[in-house]
Scaffold this motif. Structure first.
Motif, PDB file in Angstrom:
ATOM      1  N   ALA A 238       1.216  -1.183   0.125  1.00 30.58           N
ATOM      2  CA  ALA A 238       0.330   0.232   0.301  1.00 30.58           C
ATOM      3  C   ALA A 238       1.049   0.951  -0.222  1.00 30.58           C
ATOM      4  O   ALA A 238       0.525   2.854  -0.449  1.00 30.58           O
ATOM      5  CB  ALA A 238      -0.793  -0.045   1.359  1.00 30.58           C
ATOM      6  N   VAL A 239       1.821   1.207   0.410  1.00 29.38           N
ATOM      7  CA  VAL A 239       2.745   1.988   0.653  1.00 29.38           C
ATOM      8  C   VAL A 239       2.945   2.297   0.029  1.00 29.38           C
ATOM      9  O   VAL A 239       3.374   3.919  -0.481  1.00 29.38           O
ATOM     10  CB  VAL A 239       3.953   2.467   1.673  1.00 29.38           C
ATOM     11  N   ARG A 240       3.843   1.569  -0.939  1.00 28.53           N
ATOM     12  CA  ARG A 240       4.233   2.171  -2.587  1.00 28.53           C
ATOM     13  C   ARG A 240       3.429   2.203  -3.906  1.00 28.53           C
ATOM     14  O   ARG A 240       3.993   3.539  -4.385  1.00 28.53           O
ATOM     15  CB  ARG A 240       5.215   0.844  -2.824  1.00 28.53           C
ATOM     16  N   LYS A 241       2.152   1.931  -2.836  1.00 27.96           N
ATOM     17  CA  LYS A 241       1.191   2.080  -4.314  1.00 27.96           C
ATOM     18  C   LYS A 241       0.868   3.862  -3.997  1.00 27.96           C
ATOM     19  O   LYS A 241       0.747   4.278  -5.174  1.00 27.96           O
ATOM     20  CB  LYS A 241       0.336   1.502  -4.248  1.00 27.96           C
ATOM     21  N   SER A 242       0.686   3.828  -2.816  1.00 32.37           N
ATOM     22  CA  SER A 242       0.064   5.289  -2.301  1.00 32.37           C
ATOM     23  C   SER A 242       1.763   6.078  -2.895  1.00 32.37           C
ATOM     24  O   SER A 242       1.113   7.490  -2.828  1.00 32.37           O
ATOM     25  CB  SER A 242       0.323   5.734  -1.041  1.00 32.37           C
ATOM     26  N   ARG A 243       2.807   5.857  -2.654  1.00 34.70           N
ATOM     27  CA  ARG A 243       3.714   7.097  -3.297  1.00 34.70           C
ATOM     28  C   ARG A 243       3.972   6.790  -4.296  1.00 34.70           C
ATOM     29  O   ARG A 243       4.060   7.699  -5.108  1.00 34.70           O
ATOM     30  CB  ARG A 243       5.347   6.431  -2.473  1.00 34.70           C
ATOM     31  N   ASP A 244       3.681   6.049  -5.100  1.00 35.67           N
ATOM     32  CA  ASP A 244       4.095   5.874  -6.795  1.00 35.67           C
ATOM     33  C   ASP A 244       3.000   7.260  -6.794  1.00 35.67           C
ATOM     34  O   ASP A 244       3.339   7.891  -7.975  1.00 35.67           O
ATOM     35  CB  ASP A 244       3.336   4.934  -7.414  1.00 35.67           C
ATOM     36  N   LYS A 245       1.089   6.905  -6.606  1.00 36.66           N
ATOM     37  CA  LYS A 245       0.240   7.783  -6.671  1.00 36.66           C
ATOM     38  C   LYS A 245       0.482   9.495  -6.185  1.00 36.66           C
ATOM     39  O   LYS A 245       0.749  10.089  -7.056  1.00 36.66           O
ATOM     40  CB  LYS A 245      -0.513   7.132  -5.825  1.00 36.66           C
ATOM     41  N   ALA A 246       1.557   9.444  -5.261  1.00 33.53           N
ATOM     42  CA  ALA A 246       1.810  10.517  -5.125  1.00 33.53           C
ATOM     43  C   ALA A 246       2.868  11.488  -6.057  1.00 33.53           C
ATOM     44  O   ALA A 246       3.233  12.398  -6.357  1.00 33.53           O
ATOM     45  CB  ALA A 246       2.864  10.524  -3.638  1.00 33.53           C
ATOM     46  N   ARG A 247       3.834  10.650  -6.049  1.00 35.14           N
ATOM     47  CA  ARG A 247       4.923  11.062  -7.406  1.00 35.14           C
ATOM     48  C   ARG A 247       4.124  11.836  -8.306  1.00 35.14           C
ATOM     49  O   ARG A 247       4.554  12.564  -9.504  1.00 35.14           O
ATOM     50  CB  ARG A 247       6.263   9.504  -7.701  1.00 35.14           C
ATOM     51  N   ARG A 248       3.088  10.528  -9.538  1.00 38.17           N
ATOM     52  CA  ARG A 248       2.912  10.726 -10.427  1.00 38.17           C
ATOM     53  C   ARG A 248       1.895  12.110 -10.027  1.00 38.17           C
ATOM     54  O   ARG A 248       2.274  13.263 -11.541  1.00 38.17           O
ATOM     55  CB  ARG A 248       1.582   9.570 -10.973  1.00 38.17           C
ATOM     56  N   ARG A 249       1.323  12.451  -8.889  1.00 37.34           N
ATOM     57  CA  ARG A 249       0.785  13.716  -8.901  1.00 37.34           C
ATOM     58  C   ARG A 249       1.456  14.891  -8.704  1.00 37.34           C
ATOM     59  O   ARG A 249       1.700  15.783  -9.708  1.00 37.34           O
ATOM     60  CB  ARG A 249       0.192  13.621  -7.596  1.00 37.34           C
ATOM     61  N   ILE A 250       2.455  14.929  -8.267  1.00 33.41           N
ATOM     62  CA  ILE A 250       3.501  15.688  -8.341  1.00 33.41           C
ATOM     63  C   ILE A 250       3.426  16.633  -9.446  1.00 33.41           C
ATOM     64  O   ILE A 250       4.267  17.133 -10.312  1.00 33.41           O
ATOM     65  CB  ILE A 250       4.942  15.586  -7.590  1.00 33.41           C
ATOM     66  N   LEU A 251       4.333  15.321 -10.437  1.00 27.71           N
ATOM     67  CA  LEU A 251       4.818  15.035 -11.769  1.00 27.71           C
ATOM     68  C   LEU A 251       3.246  15.515 -12.508  1.00 27.71           C
ATOM     69  O   LEU A 251       3.477  16.968 -13.153  1.00 27.71           O
ATOM     70  CB  LEU A 251       5.138  13.393 -12.182  1.00 27.71           C
ATOM     71  N   LEU A 252       2.330  15.461 -12.045  1.00 31.09           N
ATOM     72  CA  LEU A 252       1.326  16.263 -13.065  1.00 31.09           C
ATOM     73  C   LEU A 252       1.466  17.589 -12.753  1.00 31.09           C
ATOM     74  O   LEU A 252       0.626  18.057 -13.263  1.00 31.09           O
ATOM     75  CB  LEU A 252      -0.647  15.492 -13.190  1.00 31.09           C
ATOM     76  N   THR A 253       1.719  17.789 -11.360  1.00 28.86           N
ATOM     77  CA  THR A 253       1.332  19.628 -10.623  1.00 28.86           C
ATOM     78  C   THR A 253       2.254  19.796 -11.352  1.00 28.86           C
ATOM     79  O   THR A 253       1.888  21.075 -12.087  1.00 28.86           O
ATOM     80  CB  THR A 253       1.541  19.186  -9.524  1.00 28.86           C
ATOM     81  N   GLN A 254       3.881  19.323 -12.230  1.00 33.25           N
ATOM     82  CA  GLN A 254       4.625  20.197 -12.173  1.00 33.25           C
ATOM     83  C   GLN A 254       4.204  20.833 -13.691  1.00 33.25           C
ATOM     84  O   GLN A 254       4.039  21.490 -14.200  1.00 33.25           O
ATOM     85  CB  GLN A 254       5.800  19.265 -11.969  1.00 33.25           C
TER      86      GLN A 254
END
Lengths: 200, 200
Positions: A135-151
């Motif tokens: 779950a942690v890995r999944k969540s962090r992947d999600k966060a990374r994608r989110r950050i990238l999308l925001t950028q």
DNA sequence: GGGCATTGCGCAATGC
DNA sequence: TGCATTGCGCAATGCC
């Protein structure tokens, strides 16, 4: 989102007071102390601070604040501490000379007496850990994608902004030209009118 | 930025083959396998992907990719493993029955034989750990601020975009009005010209 | 080389 | 109850 260090430290301490026997430093609680400085920003859950970046106008966060939050929690040594099986190494630092004061703590802070004896060796524990890790890995992947999308969104918006600025410049100039022409024609029209009359 | 799990696992394994004695699973190397899927995105250092958001136009990153990277690395149990002092719990999972093959590895992959015997108990080790912990907190605070700033920047740019769009709408309308007036005046001027001639 | 900076990871607490 | 989120420490690695 509350700072988990306080409770975790207390809990760990309570744990150690009932079963652990390590040589630890009595300085750990400072962890919670020093980090509580950066709460406000940290406390913003992604779903709110990032979600759809909506909210209105009061998302502004004083960026000036929060500095030095990375100063040593206590600069304590936190020497080892192998729990039941020597697996964990977190939230160390509570003297083993500590007596069991958990009975004086509020129920919510008291050590979970025999919380089904989290054996850390049990298959159930490992199962839960493994699931959480996933779950942690999944969540962090999600966060990374989110950050990238925001950028990327910011980048795209900036480019679009420049185009819009240029478009505005063009329109403004065109407008000025037309206004000038109009004023000229106005004058010209007046002259022509006079000339026409004199021709009669 | 390369996946650190490969080397770390090998190194840990090498370590364990010379000093440690744990019961571990021989499945750890899979870690490296499953995560190498999400490299491209993860590998972008902040200084490049975010820094001053400069660089040009090739910052685009295929966002479609990377999914399922959170699948279980190996679903291995990774039971404990208290190193010399039982402090660490990372990169576990290497059978203690392993022999020392480190001499067959490339020098760069070989275990740092007696890397000054990282005693984990030594004051120097704790000092380094504590300094790194501070650096980590600092770096993460920085990252959080950066993310927040990017979000705010995107938000601000979006609002500004809307204003610019409205401004463009206004200018366009004004332009149309003037153009209309001009065309009207043109016709009007022509008519007046004809009327004047016929008056002669 | 030595030190700080980054980053992925697992753990535990907590949110939901 | 279980997954999601988050802070933290550790270790590897990057970058002067």
């Amino acid at each position: 989102m509350s700072d988990s260090r306080v409770s975790s430290v207390i809990q760990e301490w309570a744990y150690s007071s009932q079963a652990h026997t390590q040589t630890l430093n009595p300085t750990t609680t400072n962890h919670a102390g020093s980090t509580s400085q950066l709460t406000q920003m940290d406390m913003i859950p992604y779903s709110q601070s990032q979600g759809l970046v909506r909210g209105g106008t009061d998302d502004r966060v004083t960026e000036q604040m929060m500095g030095l939050s990375y100063l040593p929690y206590t600069s304590s040594s936190c020497l080892s501490n192998s729990s039941s099986t020597g697996t964990t190494n977190h939230h160390q630092g509570h003297p083993n000379t500590q007596q069991d004061f958990s009975s004086f703590l509020l129920p919510s802070l008291r050590a979970p007496v025999n919380k089904r004896s989290i054996s850390k060796d049990s298959a159930e524990y490992r199962l839960r850990r493994e699931r959480n890790n996933i779950a942690v890995r999944k969540s962090r992947d999600k966060a990374r994608r989110r950050i990238l999308l925001t950028q990327q969104r910011a980048q795209h918006l900036q480019e679009e902004n420049q185009k819009l600025q240029m478009r505005i410049g063009q329109l403004t100039q065109e407008l000025d030209t037309l206004k000038h022409i109009l004023s000229q024609r106005h004058l010209h029209g007046a002259e022509e009118g006079v000339a026409g009359e004199s021709n009669i």
